[in-house]
Design a protein around this motif. Structure first.
Motif, PDB file in Angstrom:
ATOM      1  N   TYR A 180     -18.459  45.983  -9.614  1.00  0.00           N
ATOM      2  CA  TYR A 180     -17.651  47.128 -10.032  1.00  0.00           C
ATOM      3  C   TYR A 180     -18.361  48.445  -9.763  1.00  0.00           C
ATOM      4  CZ  TYR A 180     -15.010  50.437 -12.767  1.00  0.00           C
ATOM      5  OH  TYR A 180     -14.291  51.526 -13.145  1.00  0.00           O
ATOM      6  N   PRO A 235     -12.995  44.523 -14.586  1.00  0.00           N
ATOM      7  CA  PRO A 235     -13.670  45.181 -13.463  1.00  0.00           C
ATOM      8  C   PRO A 235     -14.396  44.217 -12.531  1.00  0.00           C
ATOM      9  CG  PRO A 235     -14.136  46.322 -15.517  1.00  0.00           C
ATOM     10  CD  PRO A 235     -13.409  45.072 -15.880  1.00  0.00           C
ATOM     11  N   LEU A 285      -5.400  47.894  -3.987  1.00  0.00           N
ATOM     12  CA  LEU A 285      -5.049  48.075  -5.398  1.00  0.00           C
ATOM     13  C   LEU A 285      -3.541  48.072  -5.581  1.00  0.00           C
ATOM     14  CD1 LEU A 285      -7.638  50.841  -6.389  1.00  0.00           C
ATOM     15  CD2 LEU A 285      -7.765  48.385  -6.846  1.00  0.00           C
ATOM     16  N   SER A 331     -16.375  51.089  -7.752  1.00  0.00           N
ATOM     17  CA  SER A 331     -16.049  52.374  -8.378  1.00  0.00           C
ATOM     18  C   SER A 331     -16.590  53.538  -7.541  1.00  0.00           C
ATOM     19  CB  SER A 331     -16.585  52.441  -9.802  1.00  0.00           C
ATOM     20  OG  SER A 331     -17.997  52.399  -9.808  1.00  0.00           O
ATOM     21  N   LEU A 367     -11.916  42.223 -10.510  1.00  0.00           N
ATOM     22  CA  LEU A 367     -11.336  43.060  -9.459  1.00  0.00           C
ATOM     23  C   LEU A 367     -12.334  43.230  -8.306  1.00  0.00           C
ATOM     24  CD1 LEU A 367      -9.001  44.884  -8.501  1.00  0.00           C
ATOM     25  CD2 LEU A 367     -10.196  46.785  -9.612  1.00  0.00           C
ATOM     26  N   PHE A 426     -12.114  52.735 -17.415  1.00  0.00           N
ATOM     27  CA  PHE A 426     -11.554  51.951 -16.303  1.00  0.00           C
ATOM     28  C   PHE A 426     -10.133  52.376 -15.947  1.00  0.00           C
ATOM     29  CE2 PHE A 426     -14.325  48.827 -18.646  1.00  0.00           C
ATOM     30  CZ  PHE A 426     -15.416  48.941 -17.789  1.00  0.00           C
ATOM     31  N   ILE A 482      -6.019  43.989 -12.975  1.00  0.00           N
ATOM     32  CA  ILE A 482      -5.584  45.384 -12.903  1.00  0.00           C
ATOM     33  C   ILE A 482      -4.112  45.477 -13.282  1.00  0.00           C
ATOM     34  CG2 ILE A 482      -5.011  45.181 -10.445  1.00  0.00           C
ATOM     35  CD1 ILE A 482      -5.968  48.049 -10.078  1.00  0.00           C
ATOM     36  N   ILE A 511      -8.068  49.149 -14.901  1.00  0.00           N
ATOM     37  CA  ILE A 511      -8.802  47.984 -14.438  1.00  0.00           C
ATOM     38  C   ILE A 511      -9.167  47.166 -15.659  1.00  0.00           C
ATOM     39  CG2 ILE A 511     -10.863  47.192 -13.243  1.00  0.00           C
ATOM     40  CD1 ILE A 511     -10.761  49.837 -11.651  1.00  0.00           C
TER      41      ILE A 511
END
Length: 278
Positions: free
Chosen positions: A89, A71, A45, A93, A74, A113, A57, A68
Motif C-alpha cells: 500500500y 489496503p 481502481l 499510495s 488492494l 484511505f 475498495i 480503500i
DNA sequence: GGCGGAAGGA
DNA sequence: TCCTTCCGCC
C-alpha cells in the motif's frame, strides 16, 4: 433496444441505460484489450469499483469518493495486475499521490484511505482529439449559445480549449456529459452498465423518463448521455457546480487537452492553479 | 497514515 | 510517461 454489452466486468444482455449512469468504455477497457496501453492505476481502481469489488475498495459517501477498505489486498491485486509481487500500500499510495498533481485524484482530508476522483479532469485528459471548435460550430448545433466573439476567427481556439469549453462546461449538467457537448462520440458500441456502485447517480424510474424520450435525442447520442438524461432535475440539483468540480475545471479549462492528454494553449493557467477541488 | 523528493525501470 | 522503489519528514 438491447445490447450484449461485454467488458472486463462481464456480459450484460440488458438495456445499456439500465440502472446507473455509465462510464465511457475507456474507463473500463480491460488492460489486456487489443490496442490498449498498459493498465493505469486509476483505470484499475475504476474497474474494481465498477465490479463492486467491495472487499478491497468501495465507493464512499460523496460523489467520486472511494474508500480503500483493505489496503494490502488492494495493493496485492494491483501488484498481480502489474506483475509486481512486492507491491504494497505504501507504493500504491505513492502512485495515487502522483495523481494529485494531474488533478485526477485528491485526498479526502481527515478520512483514512479515502480518495476522491476528479471525473471532470479524467474526462478531459482521456478525451483526446475532439474536433476544433470551428468544426463544431459549422457542423452541429451546440447545446449552448455560441457568442459571436467565439465564432469570429481569432477567438476560435485551435483544439477545443478556451471559452468554448468553459461555456460547454457551464452548460453541462454533469462533467461526464462534457464529451457529448463537444459532439464527438466516445467509442460506445459495447457500452455496458456499471453495476450499481456509482454514488448518487441511480437512473430513476421516474415518471416521464420513458425510453420513448430517447427517440428525441440527437442521432449518435451516446448511451452515457442517454443514461444521464434519465436523471431527474432534482437529482442534478442535489449537486452544485462546485461539487461536480466545475469550479476547478472551469478555472483550468483554458488548457486545451489534445491527443494523449497533452495540454496546449494558455500558459500559466491550470498548472499554476490551486490544488484543491472543494 | 500521509506527503513528496529522488532515482530508476519499462 | 507512468509508475516502482526507497526514504525522510510530519
Amino acid at each position: 433496444m438491447q445490447c450484449n454489452c461485454s467488458s472486463s466486468i462481464g456480459s450484460f444482455p440488458s438495456p445499456y441505460w439500465s440502472r446507473t449512469v455509465l462510464f465511457p468504455d475507456w474507463a473500463y477497457k480491460p488492460a489486456w484489450s487489443p490496442g490498449s496501453r498498459q493498465v493505469q492505476l486509476w483505470h484499475f481502481l475504476l474497474e474494481l469499483l465498477g465490479r463492486g469489488e467491495s472487499g478491497a475498495i468501495g465507493w464512499g459517501g460523496e460523489w467520486g469518493e472511494f474508500v480503500i477498505r483493505d489496503p494490502e489486498r488492494l495493493a496485492r491485486l494491483w501488484g498481480e495486475r502489474k506483475g509486481k509481487p512486492h507491491m504494497n500500500y505504501d507504493k500504491l499510495s505513492r502512485a495515487l499521490r502522483y495523481y494529485y498533481n494531474k488533478r485526477i485524484l485528491h485526498k479526502t482530508k481527515g478520512k483514512r484511505f479515502t480518495y476522491k476522483f476528479n471525473f471532470s479532469k479524467l474526462i478531459l485528459v482521456n478525451y483526446p482529439g475532439h474536433p476544433p471548435c470551428h468544426q463544431l460550430i459549422q457542423s452541429t448545433p451546440l447545446p449552448f449559445p455560441v457568442l459571436p466573439s467565439e465564432v469570429g476567427g481569432a477567438r476560435v481556439p485551435q483544439c477545443g480549449g478556451g471559452a468554448m469549453i468553459d461555456r460547454a462546461l457551464q452548460s453541462a449538467t454533469h462533467p461526464l456529459m462534457l464529451p457529448y457537448l463537444l459532439q464527438k462520440p466516445l467509442p460506445f458500441p459495447h457500452s455496458h452498465p456499471v453495476q450499481g456502485h456509482f454514488p448518487f447517480l441511480p437512473v430513476p424510474s421516474a415518471p416521464g423518463s420513458s425510453y420513448s424520450n430517447l427517440r428525441e435525442l440527437p442521432a449518435g447520442c451516446a448511451p452515457a448521455t442517454i443514461a444521464a438524461l434519465h436523471l431527474t432535475p432534482n437529482v442534478w440539483a442535489t449537486k452544485s457546480g462546485k461539487e461536480w468540480g466545475l469550479n476547478n475545471i472551469t478555472r483550468t479549462s483554458s488548457l486545451c487537452v489534445g491527443q494523449g492528454g497533452k495540454e496546449c494553449g494558455d500558459k500559466g493557467v491550470g498548472r499554476g492553479g490551486t490544488d484543491h477541488f472543494e
